[in-house]
Design a protein around this motif. Structure first.
Motif, short mmCIF file in Angstrom:
data_model
loop_
_atom_site.label_atom_id
_atom_site.label_comp_id
_atom_site.label_asym_id
_atom_site.label_seq_id
_atom_site.Cartn_x
_atom_site.Cartn_y
_atom_site.Cartn_z
N ASP A 103 44.22 41.02 29.60
CA ASP A 103 43.54 41.32 30.63
C ASP A 103 43.01 40.81 32.09
O ASP A 103 42.46 42.37 31.92
N ALA A 104 43.92 39.58 32.54
CA ALA A 104 44.43 40.15 33.51
C ALA A 104 45.05 41.74 34.19
O ALA A 104 44.95 41.88 35.13
N LEU A 105 46.08 41.75 33.46
CA LEU A 105 47.08 43.39 33.19
C LEU A 105 45.81 44.19 33.36
O LEU A 105 45.63 44.91 34.58
N ILE A 107 42.49 44.40 34.83
CA ILE A 107 41.86 43.85 35.38
C ILE A 107 42.50 44.94 37.22
O ILE A 107 42.15 45.58 37.60
N ILE A 108 43.86 44.15 36.52
CA ILE A 108 44.76 45.03 37.93
C ILE A 108 45.25 46.34 37.99
O ILE A 108 45.05 46.97 39.11
N LEU A 109 45.20 46.69 36.85
CA LEU A 109 45.61 48.39 36.89
C LEU A 109 43.83 48.99 37.17
O LEU A 109 44.45 50.04 37.13
N SER A 110 43.07 48.81 36.60
CA SER A 110 41.60 49.27 36.44
C SER A 110 41.82 49.46 37.54
O SER A 110 41.08 50.12 38.99
N LYS A 222 36.87 40.88 24.64
CA LYS A 222 35.81 41.78 26.08
C LYS A 222 36.26 40.15 27.03
O LYS A 222 36.37 39.85 27.81
N LEU A 223 35.47 38.69 26.20
CA LEU A 223 35.41 37.58 27.61
C LEU A 223 36.20 37.64 27.70
O LEU A 223 35.97 36.75 29.18
N GLY A 224 37.74 37.46 27.68
CA GLY A 224 38.88 37.27 28.09
C GLY A 224 38.32 37.48 30.08
O GLY A 224 38.66 37.64 31.00
N TRP A 228 37.74 36.27 33.69
CA TRP A 228 38.32 36.10 34.95
C TRP A 228 37.83 36.91 36.46
O TRP A 228 38.04 36.91 37.21
N LEU A 229 36.57 36.91 35.68
CA LEU A 229 35.47 37.01 37.46
C LEU A 229 35.91 36.19 38.19
O LEU A 229 35.34 36.41 39.20
N ILE A 230 35.52 34.85 37.68
CA ILE A 230 35.75 33.57 38.27
C ILE A 230 36.94 34.07 39.63
O ILE A 230 36.91 33.56 40.71
N PRO A 231 38.11 33.71 39.16
CA PRO A 231 39.01 33.87 40.31
C PRO A 231 39.30 35.09 41.12
O PRO A 231 39.49 34.70 42.22
N LEU A 232 38.53 35.82 40.57
CA LEU A 232 38.81 37.19 41.35
C LEU A 232 37.50 37.10 42.15
O LEU A 232 37.95 37.93 43.24
N SER A 233 36.69 36.37 41.87
CA SER A 233 35.60 36.38 42.95
C SER A 233 35.82 35.84 44.17
O SER A 233 35.81 35.71 45.15
N CYS A 234 36.84 34.76 43.73
CA CYS A 234 37.32 33.42 44.59
C CYS A 234 38.13 34.08 45.76
O CYS A 234 38.36 33.96 46.35
N LEU A 235 39.34 35.24 45.19
CA LEU A 235 40.09 35.55 45.79
C LEU A 235 39.61 36.66 46.89
O LEU A 235 40.14 36.62 47.94
N PHE A 236 38.32 37.56 45.80
CA PHE A 236 37.52 38.17 47.57
C PHE A 236 37.06 37.28 48.55
O PHE A 236 36.93 37.34 49.89
N VAL A 237 36.28 36.61 47.97
CA VAL A 237 35.66 35.49 49.10
C VAL A 237 37.02 35.40 50.07
O VAL A 237 36.74 35.68 51.65
#
Length: 336
Positions: A103-105, A107-110, A222-224, A228-237
């Motif tokens: 799932d992480a892959l 997100i990165i690909l998207s 999908k829930l996986g 990942w929304l939480i760590p991704l949001s932290c990266l954007f912060v």
């Protein structure tokens, strides 16, 4: 009647009217799905189609917007929580930690594909980033979560949400037909749907016609991505702090409905029937209630799709997400 009472009554009518509207269209979706030509795609897709046609030929019922928004957000999350009662926790462990990293892959690909293709098309970077996050994680919910962090314009947010709703809806209706063409097993199809489609509602819509097992695996996959929304949001912060060299007070909203989903699954796996007795008449109605709540949520999603506006104002981002979504569907199909 004083002013405060009038305002309260107005809000009450807006909510109840919106819920009644989505309820009525959901019933229409069930009736349409009873026809042989629409049986394959089911009531969720039929309700979605009715809502899209209504929005684009009659208009959005703005007086009922609060209730419609409630249906497309809270009813959707409530239905996902209820769905935990149909899932054994062993199924989650059986899928394994591997799906979480796949799932992480995804997100990165998207995000990467969206930005590269959009840059080639000379599309707006701000909209592309929102679309990349929405495509990779969980559609409009992900866009809503990261947009305050990225300080996105309201117009960009609206365009991104509309595009996600349109493309995700089209793909989720097409997927059941692709299952038979590609000769996928219910397990393969469920994981594919969960790894590649945009919204949780889109995943549910696509996977439900394939049966209970496919739907269970689709939601887990999908829930996986949602987690990942939480760590991704932290990266954007961190990115925004570095970019602006100042502190940000943006609060990242944790998707608490995931906790509810897991708790219901644990309750179903280890407590229900062993320690708690619930009459079969009630237990048997839970899947029906869950599906109907999802159908009402689908109506709210369909009413956000303004095809004319999207085509006029966002042609290049629209092309970018179409290419990205097709690439994502192809890559995840190979991954499973």
């Amino acid at each position: 009647m004083n002013r405060n009472t009038f305002i309260k009554n107005g809000r009450f009518l807006a909510y109840t009217g919106g819920l009644a509207f989505t309820f009525a269209v959901a019933i229409g979706g069930y009736l349409l799905a009873s026809l042989s030509i629409f049986q394959m795609i089911g009531p969720l897709a039929c309700a979605l189609l009715i809502a899209i046609i209504y929005r684009n030929y009659i208009g959005y019922p703005t007086q009922f917007k609060p209730g419609i928004k409630f249906a497309s957000t809270f009813l959707l999350r409530g239905a996902i929580i209820l769905y935990g009662l149909q899932l054994q926790i062993d199924q989650i462990f059986a899928v394994g930690i591997g799906i979480f990293f796949k799932d992480a892959l995804v997100i990165i690909l998207s995000i990467t594909c969206m930005l590269l293709i959009g840059k080639w098309l000379k599309a707006d970077l701000a909209i592309l980033l929102l679309l990349g996050v929405g495509t990779g994680v969980c559609g409009a919910a992900a866009i809503g979560a990261v947009s305050p962090i990225l300080k996105s314009k309201e117009e960009d947010i609206a365009i991104s949400v509309g595009i996600i709703a349109l493309i995700g809806s089209i793909l989720s209706i097409a997927y059941p037909f692709l299952q038979s063409i590609l000769d996928l097993s219910p397990e393969e199809y469920g994981i594919w749907s969960g790894m590649s489609l945009h919204e949780i509602a889109h995943v549910t819509l696509a996977a439900m016609p394939a049966g209970q097992e496919a739907l269970s695996l689709a939601i887990i996959a999908k829930l996986g991505r949602v987690l990942w929304l939480i760590p991704l949001s932290c990266l954007f912060v961190l990115f925004m702090k570095k970019k602006e060299k100042q502190e940000t007070s943006t609060v990242i909203k944790f998707p608490w409905f995931l906790v509810g989903f897991l708790l219901m699954s644990i309750f179903n796996s280890y407590i229900l029937e062993r320690y708690v007795y619930i009459p079969n008449a009630i237990v048997s109605t839970i899947p029906t209630l869950t599906t109907f709540l999802l159908t009402m949520a689908m109506v709210g999603l369909g009413l956000n799709v303004n095809i004319k506006t999207l085509c006029l104002k966002s042609a290049r981002p629209l092309i970018a997400i179409i290419i990205t979504s097709l690439l994502l569907s192809t890559i995840t199909l190979v991954m499973i």
